[in-house]
Design an enzyme around this catalytic site. Structure first.
Site, PDB file in Angstrom:
ATOM      1  N   ASP A 200      -7.775  -5.892  -0.666  1.00  0.00           N
ATOM      2  CA  ASP A 200      -8.762  -5.212  -1.552  1.00  0.00           C
ATOM      3  C   ASP A 200     -10.082  -5.312  -0.913  1.00  0.00           C
ATOM      4  O   ASP A 200     -10.483  -6.409  -0.628  1.00  0.00           O
ATOM      5  CB  ASP A 200      -8.589  -5.872  -2.909  1.00  0.00           C
ATOM      6  CG  ASP A 200      -9.190  -4.955  -3.895  1.00  0.00           C
ATOM      7  OD1 ASP A 200      -8.573  -3.796  -4.221  1.00  0.00           O
ATOM      8  OD2 ASP A 200     -10.138  -5.343  -4.704  1.00  0.00           O
TER       9      ASP A 200
ATOM     10  N   HIS B  96     -14.590  -4.958   7.987  1.00  0.00           N
ATOM     11  CA  HIS B  96     -14.339  -6.055   7.207  1.00  0.00           C
ATOM     12  C   HIS B  96     -12.900  -6.297   6.893  1.00  0.00           C
ATOM     13  O   HIS B  96     -12.236  -7.455   6.970  1.00  0.00           O
ATOM     14  CB  HIS B  96     -14.763  -5.710   5.816  1.00  0.00           C
ATOM     15  CG  HIS B  96     -14.520  -4.265   5.262  1.00  0.00           C
ATOM     16  ND1 HIS B  96     -14.972  -3.207   6.027  1.00  0.00           N
ATOM     17  CD2 HIS B  96     -14.002  -3.875   4.129  1.00  0.00           C
ATOM     18  CE1 HIS B  96     -14.488  -1.897   5.231  1.00  0.00           C
ATOM     19  NE2 HIS B  96     -13.891  -2.649   4.112  1.00  0.00           N
ATOM     20  N   ARG B  97     -12.180  -4.982   6.888  1.00  0.00           N
ATOM     21  CA  ARG B  97     -10.623  -5.169   6.647  1.00  0.00           C
ATOM     22  C   ARG B  97      -9.849  -5.662   8.209  1.00  0.00           C
ATOM     23  O   ARG B  97      -8.810  -6.729   8.065  1.00  0.00           O
ATOM     24  CB  ARG B  97      -9.877  -3.970   6.582  1.00  0.00           C
ATOM     25  CG  ARG B  97      -8.443  -4.138   6.472  1.00  0.00           C
ATOM     26  CD  ARG B  97      -7.811  -2.633   5.962  1.00  0.00           C
ATOM     27  NE  ARG B  97      -8.369  -1.998   4.506  1.00  0.00           N
ATOM     28  CZ  ARG B  97      -9.035  -1.284   4.210  1.00  0.00           C
ATOM     29  NH1 ARG B  97      -9.498  -0.619   5.391  1.00  0.00           N
ATOM     30  NH2 ARG B  97      -9.307  -0.869   3.210  1.00  0.00           N
TER      31      ARG B  97
ATOM     32  N   LYS C 252      -2.512   2.470   6.864  1.00  0.00           N
ATOM     33  CA  LYS C 252      -2.846   0.805   6.663  1.00  0.00           C
ATOM     34  C   LYS C 252      -1.773   0.263   7.794  1.00  0.00           C
ATOM     35  O   LYS C 252      -1.938  -0.607   8.209  1.00  0.00           O
ATOM     36  CB  LYS C 252      -3.012   0.337   5.416  1.00  0.00           C
ATOM     37  CG  LYS C 252      -4.250   0.596   4.654  1.00  0.00           C
ATOM     38  CD  LYS C 252      -4.336  -0.304   3.348  1.00  0.00           C
ATOM     39  CE  LYS C 252      -5.694  -0.069   2.794  1.00  0.00           C
ATOM     40  NZ  LYS C 252      -5.815  -0.760   1.458  1.00  0.00           N
TER      41      LYS C 252
ATOM     42  N   THR D 220       0.774  -1.204   0.071  1.00  0.00           N
ATOM     43  CA  THR D 220      -0.105  -0.118  -0.112  1.00  0.00           C
ATOM     44  C   THR D 220       0.860   1.296  -0.042  1.00  0.00           C
ATOM     45  O   THR D 220       2.102   1.127   0.180  1.00  0.00           O
ATOM     46  CB  THR D 220      -0.808   0.014   1.290  1.00  0.00           C
ATOM     47  OG1 THR D 220      -1.759   1.190   0.936  1.00  0.00           O
ATOM     48  CG2 THR D 220      -0.190   0.024   2.456  1.00  0.00           C
TER      49      THR D 220
ATOM     50  N   PHE E 259     -13.446   7.208   5.437  1.00  0.00           N
ATOM     51  CA  PHE E 259     -13.315   7.676   3.887  1.00  0.00           C
ATOM     52  C   PHE E 259     -14.439   6.890   2.948  1.00  0.00           C
ATOM     53  O   PHE E 259     -15.053   5.858   3.421  1.00  0.00           O
ATOM     54  CB  PHE E 259     -11.931   7.252   3.470  1.00  0.00           C
ATOM     55  CG  PHE E 259     -11.197   5.793   3.504  1.00  0.00           C
ATOM     56  CD1 PHE E 259     -11.413   5.072   2.644  1.00  0.00           C
ATOM     57  CD2 PHE E 259     -11.100   5.385   4.739  1.00  0.00           C
ATOM     58  CE1 PHE E 259     -11.239   3.747   2.720  1.00  0.00           C
ATOM     59  CE2 PHE E 259     -10.518   4.152   4.831  1.00  0.00           C
ATOM     60  CZ  PHE E 259     -10.600   3.300   3.740  1.00  0.00           C
ATOM     61  N   GLY E 260     -14.214   7.156   1.834  1.00  0.00           N
ATOM     62  CA  GLY E 260     -15.105   6.285   0.937  1.00  0.00           C
ATOM     63  C   GLY E 260     -16.741   6.550   1.202  1.00  0.00           C
ATOM     64  O   GLY E 260     -17.123   7.477   1.440  1.00  0.00           O
ATOM     65  N   TYR E 261     -17.258   5.407   1.371  1.00  0.00           N
ATOM     66  CA  TYR E 261     -18.641   5.347   1.577  1.00  0.00           C
ATOM     67  C   TYR E 261     -19.260   5.386   2.953  1.00  0.00           C
ATOM     68  O   TYR E 261     -20.213   4.933   3.535  1.00  0.00           O
ATOM     69  CB  TYR E 261     -19.326   4.135   1.058  1.00  0.00           C
ATOM     70  CG  TYR E 261     -19.251   3.846  -0.501  1.00  0.00           C
ATOM     71  CD1 TYR E 261     -20.013   4.672  -1.696  1.00  0.00           C
ATOM     72  CD2 TYR E 261     -18.049   3.223  -1.307  1.00  0.00           C
ATOM     73  CE1 TYR E 261     -19.871   4.694  -3.059  1.00  0.00           C
ATOM     74  CE2 TYR E 261     -17.924   3.288  -2.521  1.00  0.00           C
ATOM     75  CZ  TYR E 261     -18.745   3.916  -3.327  1.00  0.00           C
ATOM     76  OH  TYR E 261     -18.668   3.718  -4.578  1.00  0.00           O
TER      77      TYR E 261
ATOM     78  N   ASN F 115      -0.714   3.745   1.363  1.00  0.00           N
ATOM     79  CA  ASN F 115      -1.285   4.217   2.285  1.00  0.00           C
ATOM     80  C   ASN F 115      -0.564   4.085   3.725  1.00  0.00           C
ATOM     81  O   ASN F 115      -0.836   3.013   4.281  1.00  0.00           O
ATOM     82  CB  ASN F 115      -2.625   4.074   2.445  1.00  0.00           C
ATOM     83  CG  ASN F 115      -3.941   4.722   3.499  1.00  0.00           C
ATOM     84  OD1 ASN F 115      -3.175   5.128   4.576  1.00  0.00           O
ATOM     85  ND2 ASN F 115      -4.974   4.557   3.682  1.00  0.00           N
TER      86      ASN F 115
END
Length: 227
Positions: free
Chosen positions: A79, A210-211, A17, A12, A173-175, A14
């Protein structure tokens, strides 16, 4: 290989992470995590591979493979994306570029809301999915300096919930501002409503994400394969 000389590359760019994985590593491996050094692909100036897989598992593996082949070091990659039931599993692996531009969170959220605008609240179920991969390279490199792959392991995790009609929260972030996980941290927001992922603290979100689930499932395999 022992815990005093083990370096793992997280595929990554990022750096956030890395902190999340370090926390999970210490949680799962205890004292054995002390000698494990995590570095990011970004800190090693490694390029991002083309993510042309059609599943989360394929994309996590191709990212980890690329790093392991280039460096000769064990690599971990993940992912993830959002699966909306009424949309047949979309946006899925296209989550980060659903609007046609990679990483435009505001546009991705706006498009998703427009697409399910007429869907009743009870049918706005969704889940975040993540695949985490560990790839272990062989010691030998070929004539091009690439290492062959000795072992590959993939584990998955999910976070079910529902999609709101408007964004709430400033974190994540994201959704995240649109998503209310089924699992809640035992508190509500100021209006007494269940929290979106973006209203949770990083610690609250990591505990149910989930991660986090995928990485925790991978840790025993990492310990068995490397330590």
């Amino acid at each position: 290989m022992t815990t005093t000389d083990l370096t793992i590359v997280v595929a990554t760019h990022n750096e956030g992470k890395l902190a999340e994985m370090r926390q999970i590593l210490e949680e799962c491996l205890g004292e054995r995590a002390a000698g494990v050094r995590l570095v990011s692909a970004g800190s090693m100036n490694l390029p991002d591979p083309v993510e042309d897989g059609v599943t989360f598992e394929e994309n996590s593996l191709l990212k980890a493979r690329d790093v392991a082949e280039r460096t000769g070091l064990p690599a971990v990659a993940d992912d993830s994306g959002l699966i909306v039931d009424v949309m047949g599993g979309a946006p899925g692996i296209l989550s980060a570029r659903w609007c046609g531009r990679h990483g435009d969170d505001a546009a991705n959220n706006a498009l998703l809301l427009a697409q399910i605008e007429d869907i009743p609240d009870a049918k706005r179920t969704a889940r975040f999915c993540c695949a985490a991969a560990l790839v272990v390279p062989a010691a030998e490199a070929d004539g091009n300096g690439r290492h062959r792959i000795a072992r590959e392991i993939v584990r998955t995790g999910e976070m079910p919930g529902v999609i709101l009609r408007a964004a709430r929260g400033e974190h994540g972030f994201g959704y995240d501002p649109l998503f209310v996980p089924d699992d809640q941290p035992g508190r509500t927001n100021a209006d007494g409503e269940p929290l979106t992922s973006a209203e949770m603290t990083p610690e609250e979100k990591n505990a149910i994400s989930h991660r986090g689930k995928a990485l925790r499932a991978l840790m025993p395999e990492l310990a068995a394969a490397l330590l």
